[in-house]
Design a protein around this motif. Sequence first.
Motif, PDB file in Angstrom:
ATOM      1  N   PHE A  25     -23.451 -16.045 -13.724  1.00 31.43           N
ATOM      2  CA  PHE A  25     -23.765 -15.131 -14.821  1.00 31.43           C
ATOM      3  C   PHE A  25     -24.474 -15.873 -15.951  1.00 31.43           C
ATOM      4  O   PHE A  25     -24.186 -17.035 -16.219  1.00 31.43           O
ATOM      5  CB  PHE A  25     -22.493 -14.483 -15.370  1.00 31.43           C
ATOM      6  N   ASP A  26     -25.381 -15.177 -16.582  1.00 31.91           N
ATOM      7  CA  ASP A  26     -26.158 -15.692 -17.691  1.00 31.91           C
ATOM      8  C   ASP A  26     -25.238 -16.122 -18.851  1.00 31.91           C
ATOM      9  O   ASP A  26     -24.370 -15.372 -19.263  1.00 31.91           O
ATOM     10  CB  ASP A  26     -27.055 -14.528 -18.140  1.00 31.91           C
ATOM     11  N   ALA A  55     -26.051 -16.257 -21.737  1.00 26.58           N
ATOM     12  CA  ALA A  55     -26.397 -15.449 -22.900  1.00 26.58           C
ATOM     13  C   ALA A  55     -25.516 -14.208 -23.014  1.00 26.58           C
ATOM     14  O   ALA A  55     -25.469 -13.601 -24.080  1.00 26.58           O
ATOM     15  CB  ALA A  55     -27.866 -15.044 -22.840  1.00 26.58           C
ATOM     16  N   LEU A  56     -24.810 -13.838 -21.943  1.00 25.90           N
ATOM     17  CA  LEU A  56     -23.964 -12.635 -22.028  1.00 25.90           C
ATOM     18  C   LEU A  56     -22.937 -12.763 -23.138  1.00 25.90           C
ATOM     19  O   LEU A  56     -22.767 -11.851 -23.957  1.00 25.90           O
ATOM     20  CB  LEU A  56     -23.246 -12.411 -20.696  1.00 25.90           C
ATOM     21  N   ILE A  58     -15.882  -9.056 -22.025  1.00 25.48           N
ATOM     22  CA  ILE A  58     -17.052  -9.498 -21.245  1.00 25.48           C
ATOM     23  C   ILE A  58     -16.640 -10.483 -20.154  1.00 25.48           C
ATOM     24  O   ILE A  58     -16.798 -10.207 -18.963  1.00 25.48           O
ATOM     25  CB  ILE A  58     -18.111 -10.156 -22.162  1.00 25.48           C
ATOM     26  N   PRO A  63     -13.601  -9.295 -17.456  1.00 21.49           N
ATOM     27  CA  PRO A  63     -14.016  -8.330 -16.425  1.00 21.49           C
ATOM     28  C   PRO A  63     -14.983  -8.918 -15.407  1.00 21.49           C
ATOM     29  O   PRO A  63     -14.933  -8.560 -14.229  1.00 21.49           O
ATOM     30  CB  PRO A  63     -14.699  -7.216 -17.229  1.00 21.49           C
ATOM     31  N   LEU A  64     -15.835  -9.839 -15.873  1.00 18.53           N
ATOM     32  CA  LEU A  64     -16.815 -10.414 -14.954  1.00 18.53           C
ATOM     33  C   LEU A  64     -16.163 -11.334 -13.934  1.00 18.53           C
ATOM     34  O   LEU A  64     -16.547 -11.351 -12.772  1.00 18.53           O
ATOM     35  CB  LEU A  64     -17.883 -11.198 -15.728  1.00 18.53           C
TER      36      LEU A  64
END
Lengths: 378, 283
Positions: B167-168, B170-171, B189, B192-193
């Motif tokens: 995952f980025d 930047a998220l 954020i 959950p990811l």
Amino acid sequence: MSAPARSKAEPWRDAGLEPYVRIAGVSKRFGDFTAVDEVSLDIYKGEIFCLLGGSGCGKTTLLRMLAGFEQPSAGQLFIDGQDMAGIAPYERPVNMMFQSYALFPHMTVFGNVAFGLQQEGLPKSQIASRVADILDIVRMGEFALRKPHQLSGGQRQRVALARSLVKRPKLLLLDEPLGALDRKLREHTQFELISIQEQLGVTFVVVTHDQEEAMTLASRIGVMNRGKIVQIGTPHQIYEFPATRFVADFIGSVNLFEGQLVEDESDYVRVACPQLPVPVYVDHGVSAAPDASLWVAIRPEKITLERQQPDSRDNWARGVIKDIAYMGDMSIFVVLLPDGREVRVTAANVARKSGETFTWDDEVYLSWDASSPVVGSG
Amino acid sequence: MSRSRTAWVVPTALAFGFAFLYVPILAMVVFSFNNSRLVTVWDAENSPTLKWYGALLHNQQILEAAELSLRIAVLNATGAAVLGTMVGLVLARFGQFRGRTLLSALTTAPLVMPEVITGLSLLLLFVALEQSIGWPAGRGVTTITIAHITFSMSYVAVIVQSRLSGFDDALEEAAMDLGARPLTVFRRITLPLIFPAILSGWLLSFTLSWDDLVISQFVAGPGSTTLPMIIFSKVRLGVTPDINALATLMVLVVALGVIGSTLLLQRQQKRLLRDQQLAAAGD
């Protein structure tokens, strides 16, 4: 290079006006590497300010310092008069649109846009209506229930823009906002960005490496090189009067010649360039030491091709056409000077019926106006 | 070279490979339904039968061991999930801090450390701790759980780290930029990811603990006998059919855990791929 037709106020000319963003002597070092080197810069309300430069020039680091993700090693940042030292990203009146868009993959478009408003603790009904409004502005209303990976690149860009605008920030930071779009979509989106910016009255700071993008979007451009700002000006100023050789070379394409000052008057100069048969005559004064080595920049579109030798003692050269690139609206000619130097000339393809056409290996004369060349020593 | 002439190579190799891996297990499963008391003699007349499975249910010793193993496995999986997630997060998201390489190496070390050494060193540690601070008093569920967590958390850390690196970065920055404080960023954020990865790591830790024998042997005390320990001690006295039944059940539990953990990660991947294709088609 066509800037969209719009009336632009020029707040930077108003000496009494307080800048909205003030960057004062800011440096950022990572170990031994200086990413941003004593940058000072004022940005005014309602501007679209572009930070333009190649990769690694420090433009993104500067943007990240404004957002609060990096702390300056030296210097101060003020936004709306407030010193930003020690203020966390989530406490700044600033939003950012990320190069990768950084949409939350596990949330719908609605969820993504609503996230920022939920952090403010607004009531649900108000969040719903504000999200709906901003999605309408970016024309994504009907996609509210999609997940980000169900959207195309252009649609994601709009959602990212909506998400960063929904909190009505006074200052929006955009990191290569159009970088991930294909050319056609990019041109279209540029104008849309401008109209949204005017509609909402937000101040934009845009980071880009694409000079065309900077030219179309910006009210002013700050050209960066190796962590320093090398020139600040309107797109017109930057293009027509580059302050340094780097700027002249970086913005658009340009033919650069080295030369020596031979006549230095207050209203004109003559520069002798070894690569040109006659001197370059410029109809404005230049501030340079008498024997300084100078650069002369002439834009390809300011050079005219002729068959006859111009009847003038300056501002022409002779060469042979080495290459022609037909671009539709114009053609690019590469002309080889006797000493092997290549000169680019562009000509609009308007004269379909007037017989003068040039072809490969034609001997031609290049000439230009006394107002066209830009001379500098930096 | 013609394809048809070499076409038999792959299926044959596959058949041999699978046979090598699974025929012994299959034989055990088949014999668990054997009616005969002799493990190697197939009683064709009265088989298959579930009588050994029935017998298991009346074997108090085995039931107690199963309950203990289950308890340890759940405790271990939960502890490993929490600690492993923390390590995975730090490795994936906290940049190049001082000691990062060391932490990364220490995380993967238990994966390759011989179990005998892990078990022995933990036993020495527990004994020394008991003598100096009085905790853990004796050896039992606590010591086995701690021992299991030390190696299971590495698996969770690796799974979580690899998921996060997909995952980025930047998220999280974007969430912060939109006004979320660090704790909110994690809750809304990051968590959950990485949740599928944590769940998958939990299941894997569960199965690792469920079938561990060597380390448990070292750090178990009297009265804390896990299922694999029972099987091992029984087998030394000769294989009985009820062990076949017990082992079959254990294989079932492990298989469910591993398959569940794999499916979890795969389903996410597939859904993502399908949606991306949809989006590309809609362009």
